[in-house]
Design a protein around this motif. Structure first.
Motif, short mmCIF file in Angstrom:
data_model
loop_
_atom_site.label_atom_id
_atom_site.label_comp_id
_atom_site.label_asym_id
_atom_site.label_seq_id
_atom_site.Cartn_x
_atom_site.Cartn_y
_atom_site.Cartn_z
N PRO A 154 -13.95 -17.48 -12.26
CA PRO A 154 -12.68 -16.76 -12.24
C PRO A 154 -12.80 -15.46 -11.45
O PRO A 154 -13.85 -14.83 -11.43
N ARG A 155 -11.69 -15.12 -10.81
CA ARG A 155 -11.65 -13.87 -10.04
C ARG A 155 -11.59 -12.70 -11.00
O ARG A 155 -10.90 -12.77 -12.02
N PRO A 156 -12.25 -11.61 -10.67
CA PRO A 156 -12.18 -10.43 -11.54
C PRO A 156 -10.77 -9.82 -11.47
O PRO A 156 -10.07 -9.96 -10.47
N GLU A 157 -10.37 -9.16 -12.54
CA GLU A 157 -9.09 -8.48 -12.56
C GLU A 157 -9.18 -7.25 -11.64
O GLU A 157 -10.18 -6.53 -11.66
N THR A 158 -8.16 -7.05 -10.83
CA THR A 158 -8.14 -5.92 -9.91
C THR A 158 -6.79 -5.21 -10.02
O THR A 158 -5.83 -5.77 -10.55
N PRO A 159 -6.68 -3.97 -9.51
CA PRO A 159 -5.40 -3.26 -9.55
C PRO A 159 -4.35 -3.99 -8.72
O PRO A 159 -4.66 -4.71 -7.77
N LEU A 160 -3.09 -3.77 -9.09
CA LEU A 160 -1.98 -4.27 -8.28
C LEU A 160 -1.86 -3.41 -7.03
O LEU A 160 -2.26 -2.25 -7.02
N LEU A 161 -1.28 -3.97 -5.98
CA LEU A 161 -1.14 -3.28 -4.71
C LEU A 161 0.33 -3.08 -4.38
O LEU A 161 1.13 -4.02 -4.47
N ALA A 162 0.68 -1.86 -4.00
CA ALA A 162 2.06 -1.53 -3.65
C ALA A 162 2.10 -0.82 -2.30
O ALA A 162 1.07 -0.36 -1.79
N ALA A 163 3.30 -0.75 -1.74
CA ALA A 163 3.53 0.00 -0.50
C ALA A 163 4.81 0.81 -0.68
O ALA A 163 5.84 0.27 -1.09
N ASP A 164 4.73 2.11 -0.44
CA ASP A 164 5.86 3.02 -0.57
C ASP A 164 6.14 3.66 0.79
O ASP A 164 5.22 3.83 1.59
N THR A 165 7.40 4.05 0.99
CA THR A 165 7.79 4.61 2.28
C THR A 165 8.65 5.85 2.10
O THR A 165 9.73 5.78 1.51
N ILE A 166 8.15 6.98 2.58
CA ILE A 166 8.96 8.20 2.63
C ILE A 166 9.82 8.09 3.88
O ILE A 166 9.30 8.07 5.00
N ILE A 167 11.12 7.97 3.67
CA ILE A 167 12.05 7.71 4.77
C ILE A 167 12.72 9.02 5.18
O ILE A 167 13.47 9.62 4.40
N GLU A 168 12.45 9.46 6.40
CA GLU A 168 13.12 10.61 6.98
C GLU A 168 14.35 10.11 7.74
O GLU A 168 14.25 9.16 8.52
#
Length: 149
Positions: free
Chosen positions: A2-16
């Protein structure tokens, strides 16, 4: 195996908003917990590049087509999201036009960097502090290797 548990991955954008004086930024008021104003963003889908996720999430939450300008930094404090360990890549982008709250956004507003809301979700106060430094100096977020942070 089994794969080890890892953090979730996100992407955020500061929109000017490039077509407005002072290049104000777009923040969303979250529809779901945790409450507060937030930088538009969300989870990266399996098979999706970070940059593509950042552009997709910006469009889904603000109806704006963004152009990524820079990677501000990676934020990985295990306590940054009360729902669980999430790592996010935060981009700085620009857009033009009229944003509209969509998807996970209960509300949306445009803020001058001198008048940001007091109640921010996650670690977005830290992220926006790094962003203000980026606007002034052009330098991305500082590395934070101290485990006591």
């Amino acid at each position: 195996m089994p794969r080890p548990e890892t953090p979730l991955l996100a992407a955020d954008t500061i929109i000017e908003l490039a077509d407005r004086p002072g290049r104000p930024i777009v923040l969303i008021e979250r529809r779901y917990p945790p409450p507060g104003w937030a930088i538009p963003g969300g989870f990266v889908d399996i098979g999706e590049r970070l940059e593509v996720a950042a552009v997709r999430e910006a469009l889904e939450e603000t109806s704006l087509q963004v152009r990524l300008r820079a990677l501000l930094g990676l934020y990985s404090d295990p306590r940054r999201d009360p729902r669980g360990h999430t790592v996010t890549a935060v981009y700085v982008a620009e857009a033009t036009g009229e944003p509209r709250a969509q998807d996970d956004a209960r509300n949306l507003d445009v803020f001058s960097v001198d008048a940001l809301p007091e109640v921010l979700a996650f670690d977005h106060a830290l992220v926006l502090s790094d962003y203000l430094r980026f606007r002034e100096t052009g330098q991305s977020a500082p590395l934070r290797a101290d485990a006591s942070d």
